[in-house]
Structure formats: structure tokens, C-alpha cells
Design a protein around this motif. Structure first.
Motif, PDB file in Angstrom:
ATOM      1  N   UNK A  17       5.530   5.489  10.746  1.00 47.13           N
ATOM      2  CA  UNK A  17       5.723   6.610  11.139  1.00 47.13           C
ATOM      3  C   UNK A  17       7.057   6.951  11.775  1.00 47.13           C
ATOM      4  N   UNK A  18       7.433   5.847  12.696  1.00 50.62           N
ATOM      5  CA  UNK A  18       8.986   6.264  13.153  1.00 50.62           C
ATOM      6  C   UNK A  18       9.936   5.942  12.088  1.00 50.62           C
ATOM      7  N   UNK A  19       9.818   5.034  11.120  1.00 55.27           N
ATOM      8  CA  UNK A  19      10.790   4.751  10.171  1.00 55.27           C
ATOM      9  C   UNK A  19      10.769   6.150   9.168  1.00 55.27           C
ATOM     10  N   UNK A  77       0.772  -1.263  -0.011  1.00 61.35           N
ATOM     11  CA  UNK A  77      -0.076   0.038  -0.243  1.00 61.35           C
ATOM     12  C   UNK A  77       0.881   1.248   0.074  1.00 61.35           C
ATOM     13  N   UNK A  78       2.165   0.849  -0.039  1.00 62.13           N
ATOM     14  CA  UNK A  78       3.065   2.252  -0.396  1.00 62.13           C
ATOM     15  C   UNK A  78       3.379   2.515  -1.836  1.00 62.13           C
ATOM     16  N   UNK A  79       2.870   1.766  -2.554  1.00 61.65           N
ATOM     17  CA  UNK A  79       3.060   1.910  -3.828  1.00 61.65           C
ATOM     18  C   UNK A  79       2.021   2.755  -4.561  1.00 61.65           C
ATOM     19  N   UNK A  80       1.955   2.825  -5.862  1.00 63.40           N
ATOM     20  CA  UNK A  80       0.834   3.831  -6.427  1.00 63.40           C
ATOM     21  C   UNK A  80      -0.581   2.937  -6.368  1.00 63.40           C
ATOM     22  N   UNK A 106      -4.915   4.926   1.694  1.00 62.86           N
ATOM     23  CA  UNK A 106      -5.998   4.657   2.781  1.00 62.86           C
ATOM     24  C   UNK A 106      -7.188   5.658   2.392  1.00 62.86           C
ATOM     25  N   UNK A 107      -7.008   6.934   2.088  1.00 64.65           N
ATOM     26  CA  UNK A 107      -8.077   7.649   1.719  1.00 64.65           C
ATOM     27  C   UNK A 107      -8.834   7.125   0.490  1.00 64.65           C
ATOM     28  N   UNK A 108      -8.288   6.760  -0.375  1.00 65.70           N
ATOM     29  CA  UNK A 108      -8.644   6.167  -1.559  1.00 65.70           C
ATOM     30  C   UNK A 108      -9.829   5.082  -0.985  1.00 65.70           C
ATOM     31  N   UNK A 133       5.014   6.936   3.413  1.00 66.80           N
ATOM     32  CA  UNK A 133       3.900   7.039   4.013  1.00 66.80           C
ATOM     33  C   UNK A 133       2.936   8.312   3.639  1.00 66.80           C
ATOM     34  N   UNK A 134       3.470   9.077   2.511  1.00 66.33           N
ATOM     35  CA  UNK A 134       2.539   9.757   1.731  1.00 66.33           C
ATOM     36  C   UNK A 134       1.631   8.954   0.975  1.00 66.33           C
TER      37      UNK A 134
END
Ligand SMILES: [Zn+2]
Length: 432
Positions: free
Chosen positions: A386-388, A326-329, A406-408, A399-400
Motif C-alpha cells: 500500500x504505501x509503496x 503473489x504480485x506476478x500472474x 488473493x481473491x483467486x 498491488x492489483x
């Protein structure tokens, strides 16, 4: 009754263990042929038997909607699919242990975090993707030279590992290659090799761990294996059953002739590499997740001396790679989310038909996929990121992207509520 190809393959795998090695190779070839021509629906056979909890209609809905991408394509567009499978069969020959492997000439950018592995797999097939990714990534870090790894041994090893990944919807060879690429990108964007003074041995341990970390995964989780008293649970005393299995098998493969990628390192280096890889792969057991979150907070945010923490960082990045879809596109993230849900649902179906308590996260009749993804990203992934991302410069994009995905999913909760099975309308994956 239709029996999925992977079920037949696993029976043959079992038979193989009782054969002499010459015959084993022949049977290996048969299994590869079988798996390279996936044309049967991957439906747990018990779903197709009479089950009091499943109506005929529900079974046919599941049959219609819960197939792999290739199988769905095969149904929708039989001609194109046949052509695709034929082409792949021409290109793809199963591993012969003495064979020289030539990779196709292909200009893929392994440093692109958004590289579409599914599109590439359509063209080259999953095992070849594993080999191509591995070769490009190890070449990028100059590991063939620095670790004295023979390229042909390495390619044969990669192919053998790739062929050992089972054709699960989620835990398949593409997952192994995808996670390996994620770990490569983490090293690349964080500059940790320099900051933590990682040696080629450390880099190798992370990338190789990622490559083999789910080798031979059966598509069922540790809890299921434990509750059903499976032979793997007995073998590993119920402790991190799958993770122990993956790492032990991956080292066994390297002991075979012409596959020994460790032949040019010293005994001490081999022992260190083994220790790092065992730690990293055992660390992918999700029961250890909350410990990682606390350790990341303790060790990274309060101590910026990465050099002292490099062994921890290797395990940390391995675990992050495993969770980082979920950190990908959005396209890649969505595809993996659907796949992981479907693999869970297949386990849930198995639990239901075996009269076990169905894990609520794996119940296709109760789970809203969008809601489950919001929950996973919000409660599991982001607290870990977050900490990473706060302590390691260059990792912020993870994170972005996670927040955006998540919003999607959040915007799709109602849509998936309407599509849920218990509303009489099984969800549509919308594969294109
Ligand atoms: Zn994994």
C-alpha cells in the motif's frame, strides 16, 4: 530407507571442508553430478522411519504427494523425464574455476514480469537460468562497463552462486534468479534509478543482493536452527542466522581466484557496496517486516524526496522482491505458493519427528493452503504494498495483481478444506 539426494550432498559438503583444495574441486564435481541427476524422492528420512505419530498410510501419502515437480514427472512419465535429465547432463557441466562460460543463445525477454521461469528451467536448468538472468539484467543496466566487472569473472561467480543454492522446493536457485528479476522490474517500472539518483554502485548492490540473498539456504528457518542449536545458530549468535550466513558466504565466494567481481572498483566503493548489500540481505529477515511497513509509511508517503532515501529504498526493494511472488500472474504466484507451503510442511514434518512443537503454519495436517495464502497476501503483503504503490508511480500493478491473487485463493478455500490431510485426503497440487 530412502535418503534424499540433498542430504547426501550436504554430508559431502561437510566432508569437503576437511579436504585439501585439489580434492575439494573433485568432490565439487561429484556433488554437482549428484544434484544434476535428481531421481530420488525428497522426503525427510525420518518420515520413512517408524514414527508413532505417522501411520504407514500417512507416510505413503506424503511420499506420493509431496515431491518436487521434476520428481513427480519422473514418476509419471519416466521415459520423457530420463530424456530431459540426459539432455541437461549433456548441456550442463559443473564449474571449473578457470573455465570460459558461454551462455546459450536464447531470446528471453528479461523485462517481462510474467516470464515463466519454470518453463525456462525445464529447458536450461536452474544454474544456467541464474547465469542468463544475471548477465541480461547486468547488461541492461550497463553494469559490466560502469562497474568494470569482467564478464567471465561475473559468469563464473553467477554459476558458483547458482550451484551453491540447494535443491530445496522453494529456496532454490530459481528463487534467487526470480527475486533478482523482480528487483530489476521494480527499478524499470518505477524509474527510481533516475528519481533517487542511484549510481551504478547502488543498482549493483540491489541486483547482486537479490541474486545471492538465499545462497546455501538449508530449507529450514531461523527458529528451527535456533531451537535445534544448529552450528549456524552458534556461529551467528542466534541473530538473523540465515541472512548473516547468505551474505557472508556470498562475499567469501568473491574472494576466490577468477571469481572476484569487485576487482576493478576502489576500496571505498567496495566498502559502500558491502554496507548496502549487508543491510539489504539482513533486511530479508521476516522479523524486520513490520518495521519496513512503518518505515515505508513514514518515509515514502510523507517524504517524496527519494534521493535522500535511496539507501532505504535498496533494502526496501530487496525485501519487496523477496515477498513479491503473489504480485506476478496467477500461474507463477500459485506455483511459488505451493512450493513455499511444501517447504514449510517438510520443516513441520521434521519438527514432528523430532518431538518438537510443530509450528502451526507448517503443519500439513492443519493448514488449508488457500486460506494461508489469503492470510499472507491480506495481512503481510498488501499492507506493505500500500504505501509503496501509493508513493512510487509505476508500481501500482503489483498491488492489483496481489489483490487478484488473493481473491483467486479466496475462491478456493472450500476446495482446499476438502483436500486437507486431516480429512483423510492430502491436498493435490495439480502440477501440470
Ligand atoms: Zn528469499
Amino acid at each position: 530407507m530412502k535418503i534424499p539426494v540433498y542430504e547426501i550432498a550436504s554430508v559431502l559438503e561437510d566432508v569437503k571442508t576437511r579436504m585439501i583444495s585439489e580434492d575439494q574441486e573433485k568432490l565439487d564435481w561429484c556433488i554437482s553430478q549428484l544434484l544434476s541427476n535428481l531421481s530420488e524422492p525428497v522426503i525427510p528420512p525420518q518420515l520413512l522411519l517408524k514414527s508413532p505419530s505417522l501411520t504407514k498410510e500417512a507416510v505413503s501419502q506424503i511420499e506420493q504427494h509431496s515431491n518436487l515437480l521434476l520428481i513427480r514427472q519422473a514418476k509419471n512419465d519416466e521415459e520423457a523425464s530420463k530424456q530431459l535429465i540426459n539432455n541437461r547432463m549433456v548441456k550442463y557441466t559443473p564449474l571449473n574455476i578457470k573455465q570460459e562460460i558461454n551462455l546459450p543463445i536464447c531470446n528471453i525477454d528479461i523485462n517481462d514480469f510474467y516470464l515463466d521461469i519454470f518453463e525456462l528451467a525445464q529447458e536450461f536448468g536452474g544454474v544456467m537460468i541464474m547465469c542468463m538472468y544475471a548477465q541480461k539484467i547486468f547488461a541492461y543496466w550497463d553494469l559490466f562497463l560502469k562497474m568494470g566487472i569482467d564478464l567471465q569473472d561475473f559468469l563464473r561467480y553467477s554459476k558458483y552462486i547458482g550451484e551453491g543454492y540447494k535443491p530445496n522446493i522453494y529456496h532454490n536457485v530459481l528463487h534467487g534468479a526470480f527475486v533478482m528479476q523482480a528487483c530489476h522490474i521494480f527499478l524499470l517500472s518505477s524509474n527510481l534509478v533516475e528519481l533517487a539518483e542511484m549510481t551504478p554502485l547502488h543498482t549493483t548492490s540491489l541486483l547482486l543482493s537479490a541474486m545471492v540473498h538465499d545462497y546455501k539456504h538449508p530449507g529450514l528457518n531461523n527458529t528451527y536452527l535456533y531451537l535445534t542449536n544448529e552450528k549456524l545458530a552458534i556461529r551467528y549468535n542466534d541473530i538473523s542466522i540465515l541472512e548473516n550466513y547468505h551474505v557472508a558466504k556470498a562475499f567469501q565466494v568473491a574472494q576466490k581466484e577468477n571469481l572476484n567481481i569487485f576487482s576493478n572498483i576502489s576500496k571505498e566503493e567496495y566498502r559502500t557496496l558491502r554496507k548496502l548489500m549487508i543491510n539489504a540481505i539482513l533486511g530479508t529477515d521476516m522479523t524486520k517486516h513490520s518495521k519496513y511497513v512503518t518505515d515505508a509509511q513514514m518515509k515514502l508517503t510523507k517524504n517524496t524526496n527519494f534521493i535522500e532515501e535511496k539507501e532505504f529504498l535498496i533494502s526496501l526493494l530487496m525485501h519487496l522482491g523477496d515477498l513479491s511472488n503473489s504480485c506476478r500472474n496467477e500461474k507463477l504466484s500459485d506455483e511459488w505458493s505451493f512450493r513455499v507451503c511444501e517447504e514449510f510442511f517438510i520443516q513441520g514434518d521434521k519438527e514432528r519427528s523430532n518431538d518438537m512443537i510443530v509450528n502451526p503454519l507448517m503443519d500439513r495436517y492443519k493448514v488449508n493452503i488457500a486460506k494461508s495464502q489469503v492470510g499472507f497476501i491480506g495481512a503481510v503483503l498488501i499492507p506493505f504494498l500500500n504505501p509503496i504503490c501509493k508513493s512510487i508511480k509505476g508500481m501500482e500493478f503489483l498491488l492489483e495483481n496481489a489483490q487478484s491473487n488473493k481473491e483467486g485463493w479466496g475462491r478456493r478455500v472450500e476446495e482446499f478444506e476438502d483436500k486437507m490431510v486431516n480429512k483423510g485426503n492430502i491436498y493435490e497440487r495439480g502440477f501440470s
